[in-house]
Scaffold this active site. Sequence first.
Site, PDB file in Angstrom:
ATOM      1  CB  CYS A 303      -0.971  -0.033   1.291  1.00  0.00           C
ATOM      2  SG  CYS A 303       0.278   0.323   2.747  1.00  0.00           S
ATOM      3  CG  HIS A 351      -4.596   0.042   3.478  1.00  0.00           C
ATOM      4  ND1 HIS A 351      -3.943  -1.613   3.574  1.00  0.00           N
ATOM      5  CD2 HIS A 351      -5.324   0.233   2.837  1.00  0.00           C
ATOM      6  CE1 HIS A 351      -4.634  -1.572   1.713  1.00  0.00           C
ATOM      7  NE2 HIS A 351      -5.050  -0.271   1.883  1.00  0.00           N
ATOM      8  CG  HIS A 363      -6.358   0.212  -1.732  1.00  0.00           C
ATOM      9  ND1 HIS A 363      -6.498   0.025  -0.880  1.00  0.00           N
ATOM     10  CD2 HIS A 363      -7.742   0.314  -2.360  1.00  0.00           C
ATOM     11  CE1 HIS A 363      -7.832  -1.150  -0.959  1.00  0.00           C
ATOM     12  NE2 HIS A 363      -7.914  -1.238  -2.055  1.00  0.00           N
TER      13      HIS A 363
END
Length: 388
Positions: A303, A351, A363
């Site tokens: 990420c 994240h 993402h």
Amino acid sequence: MPALASHRKPRTRVRSTTPAVGLTTAALAGVTLLSTQSATAAPASPRPSIEDVQKKVDDLYRQAGTATQQYNQAKEASAAQRGKVDALLDDVAKRADKLNDARRTLGNYAAAQYRTGSIAPSATFFLADDPQAYFDQNQLMGRMAGRQQKAVTDFRTQQAAASKKRAEAAKSLETLTESQATLRTSKENVQKKLGEARAMLSKLTAEEKARLAALERKKEAEAKRKAEELARQQAAAKAEADRRAEEAAKQAGSGGDTGTGTDTGTGSDSSATTKADKVLAFARAQIGKPYVWGATGPSSYDCSGLTQAAWKAAGVDIPRTTWDQVEIGTRIATADLQPGDLVFFYDDISHVGIYKGDGMMIHAPKPGANVREESIYYMPIYGSVRPA
């Protein structure tokens, strides 16, 4: 007269089966008793519900995300420390060369004085078992010629500097070893969490997998609904801002103000928009590439590797981990998000995604998934920043 032999057929002895019946009954009773005891001692544990499985798997993936950031952090620290160690070792080598030059100079003085039949103080120092003790003798400095004294001083300076750098290099090597140990531990933690998640999913029946997929679709639908609501709110806010700007322009025009030189934000806004366009163009080009923990491209990403690479494509360097990325730029409320902003998730900030507008983001989700567009409400939002 001999007795006649009997012609009666001897009776066959019949064994009673009563004891066998009793043994069989006892054995059956024993088996029944053992079975009852086994059932009582070790009851079968109930299977977790699909909701519990979903929650547990999501939590394991989140923990893997946290471990991935720890791995990224340790990897960066290890690389930085390796660079420092290499630089120190290069410096030590250069100082060793200078020290050898100083030693050769002293040797030349000693050889010259030997040829003239005398031993110079500098040679006495050079050949002494304890040069430092010799320096403590005040008469040495008075007896040395200027050039000889400078050579000895240079030797001492280079010797002390080389010793200091060797100590620094040794300490840096210890730190590097610690960083590498942390890196290995973080890697093991990631693999452990992912292994647990895979093991849990592998135990599901086909029916349970179908129910889990249905729960995921329901979760995605709810997240999408929230994204659409945010999009409506942002559209309404923009329309209201445009209306006010138009009214302000009309009032300024009716007052005879030409407006020359009053627009101070256009250049800045244009620059930010251009950067955001480049960020999103890069992110869109990565859609479909696999998530791989610790990866920074170009064939796969985690990420924060994706967000770092996307902003680098726009000419902006941002840190590697989510924990460092959240500290840069300007904090932005969810309602004020603009394309290119970074949105962070979970309380542990494990994240991050790139906001693309309309409540959606691009993402790299998790292992087994590819880079994709998704609602920012799919996970609990921690906060958002605008890097530049």
